[in-house]
Design a protein around this motif. Structure first.
Motif, short mmCIF file in Angstrom:
data_model
loop_
_atom_site.label_atom_id
_atom_site.label_comp_id
_atom_site.label_asym_id
_atom_site.label_seq_id
_atom_site.Cartn_x
_atom_site.Cartn_y
_atom_site.Cartn_z
N GLU A 296 0.84 -1.20 0.00
CA GLU A 296 0.00 0.00 0.00
C GLU A 296 0.88 1.24 0.00
O GLU A 296 1.85 1.33 0.75
CB GLU A 296 -0.91 0.02 1.23
N CYS A 297 0.53 2.20 -0.85
CA CYS A 297 1.30 3.45 -0.95
C CYS A 297 0.36 4.63 -0.97
O CYS A 297 -0.64 4.65 -1.69
CB CYS A 297 2.14 3.43 -2.23
N ASN A 298 0.67 5.64 -0.15
CA ASN A 298 -0.10 6.88 -0.11
C ASN A 298 0.85 8.05 -0.35
O ASN A 298 1.78 8.27 0.45
CB ASN A 298 -0.78 7.04 1.25
N LEU A 299 0.64 8.76 -1.44
CA LEU A 299 1.44 9.94 -1.77
C LEU A 299 0.58 11.18 -1.60
O LEU A 299 -0.50 11.29 -2.20
CB LEU A 299 1.95 9.88 -3.21
N CYS A 300 1.05 12.12 -0.80
CA CYS A 300 0.34 13.38 -0.59
C CYS A 300 1.31 14.54 -0.76
O CYS A 300 2.47 14.45 -0.37
CB CYS A 300 -0.29 13.44 0.81
N GLY A 301 0.82 15.63 -1.33
CA GLY A 301 1.65 16.80 -1.49
C GLY A 301 0.83 18.07 -1.42
O GLY A 301 -0.32 18.10 -1.86
N CYS A 302 1.41 19.11 -0.83
CA CYS A 302 0.76 20.42 -0.86
C CYS A 302 1.80 21.47 -1.19
O CYS A 302 2.95 21.39 -0.75
CB CYS A 302 0.02 20.73 0.43
#
Length: 461
Positions: A296-302
């Motif tokens: 499982e991979c979660n990529l978040c960016g702001c």
């Protein structure tokens, strides 16, 4: 090459951006090797050959269409090949500790691991956090087994350039079934009296069942032009868990080009959050390979950008095996004449059935001059999958602005509240609660036009 205060400086008369780095390596090859480790030197010449043959990618190359790479590398920068000791006491300079977040704190000054003072807290037995150069000498088999294996120099010129010039960096190694409860915080400090290029290298190796939380913070201590290349390789073993947070808070004269390569085995979990609060030009590449079922991979960016700032995030997630899950959420708020770009691709290979993937990119352009380029992509070769992607670019909601103005809230405060609420979805995904709370505060100050500085911090003046 020229020599200025014993720091090698590329000559400005070179006709192409590539030539100055080719000349630099040919003239200083032995010096570069002498101040590094054998494991890193073993792949250096091959990387040089790959860089010579490829050159910097042009905008016609799909993954680089939104950033002119040759222009970023064309200026004249000093390179600290002699590994001179640049005076800095990071503990005096850095005061931006996150309240209530107990971390093991380490420093990298430009591209050299800072060894003069290390955290008093002890890591679990077998865990290594330290200089990549020293680790390559003390644990050559461990480093050789992983170094430059994910970051292939024949596929990317920036990776090749970093591999041929990097002399030190950071190693993080977590043995089988070891859980590091205390977060490890790495402060990357840019410090120089001349315009400087730094080439950082990071190697993360997590054995089966290992767990760690890493926080990387980028700061600039001097008002000089900085060019940073960074290559991170992360090997995440079966059922291992990696939380990786990257916070950039430099200045408008800073250029950062970062390539992150992650390989996940069966049952592993990766949470990667990247936050750009203040910068000049930033180009982040993230490649994730799901090599084991159930990963499982979660990529978040702001991104918060204004003036002439430029931020380009490019991601690739490869689902090579069945039963893997990936989620992406990137949000931009662009003001002034800022430029943003997001290009994300999810690749589902033949036979990678039961794949679940979701990608979202949402953006606000607060002015007519701000520009956002977005390109979400799906490439699917399996028929039993759940995949979706979407992208939006817009301005602040007029109805919401009117509603809040009618209740006596000023226009400036109304915009701030709406932008703050928009970005918060990304921050709320973070697992470290004290970091999450601190970022809420820093983001609010950023929207108010303030440099997010802490009392007593000499870096953020």
């Amino acid at each position: 090459m020229q020599e200025k205060d014993n720091i090698s400086v590329s000559a400005p008369e070179h006709p192409t951006a590539e030539k100055q780095y080719i000349d630099l390596y040919e003239n200083c090859r032995e010096m570069i090797r002498r101040h590094s480790a054998d494991v890193m030197n073993d792949v250096r010449d091959r990387a040089f050959d790959d860089f010579k043959s490829k050159g910097f990618p042009i905008r016609k190359v799909e993954r680089y269409k939104y950033t002119d790479m040759a222009a970023l590398f064309a200026p004249d920068y000093g390179v600290n090949i002699n590994r001179l000791d640049i005076p800095v006491n990071p503990y005096d300079a850095f005061r931006c500790d996150v309240p209530n977040l107990s971390t093991s704190l380490y420093f990298v000054v430009n591209d050299i691991f800072y060894t003069k003072a290390l955290p008093k807290s002890h890591l679990p037995e077998g865990v290594l956090v330290g200089s990549l150069k020293e680790a390559a000498a003390e644990h050559p088999e461990l480093v050789a087994r992983h170094y430059a294996k994910l970051a292939r120099t024949d596929e990317d010129a920036v990776t090749a350039l970093n591999t041929m010039l990097a002399q030190d960096g950071l190693l993080v190694y977590v043995p089988k079934d070891v859980k590091v409860d205390r977060a490890v915080q790495i402060i990357n400090i840019l410090r120089s009296d001349v315009d400087l290029m730094a080439n950082r290298r990071v190697l993360i190796v997590m054995e089966e069942g290992a767990e760690i939380k890493l926080l990387f913070c980028d700061h600039a201590a001097d008002d000089r032009k900085f060019l940073t290349t960074q290559v991170i390789e992360a090997f995440v073993g079966e059922n291992a868990s990696l939380d990786l947070y990257c916070l950039e808070e430099t200045h408008a004269r800073s250029t950062r080009v970062s390539n992150l390569y992650i390989e996940q085995q069966a049952g592993s979990r990766v949470n990667h959050n990247i936050i750009t609060l203040h910068n000049g030009t930033t180009r982040n590449r993230t490649d994730v390979t799901m090599a084991g079922e159930g990963a499982e991979c979660n990529l978040c960016g702001c991104v918060i950008a204004d003036k002439q700032q430029h931020v380009d995030n490019n991601t690739l997630i490869e689902h090579r095996v069945p039963h893997c899950t990936s989620n992406e959420l990137y949000k931009y708020v662009l003001d002034g004449e800022a430029t943003g770009a997001f290009a994300g691709r999810v690749y589902v290979a033949h036979g990678a059935q039961k794949t679940t993937s979701q990608m979202r990119n949402q953006n606000i352009c607060a002015t007519k001059e701000a520009r956002m380029f977005t390109q979400p992509m799906l490439e699917i070769y399996a028929d039993d999958v759940k995949c979706s992607h979407g992208s939006t670019v817009g301005q602040l909601n007029d109805a919401a602005l009117f509603y809040m103005r009618q209740r006596g809230i000023s226009l400036k405060e109304t915009k701030l509240l709406l932008e703050f609420a928009f970005i918060n979805e990304v921050i709320d995904n973070m697992q470290l609660a004290p970091l999450r709370d601190r970022l809420h505060h820093l983001v609010e100050k950023r929207f108010r036009g303030e440099l997010s500085k802490c009392e007593g911090c000499k870096l953020c003046k």
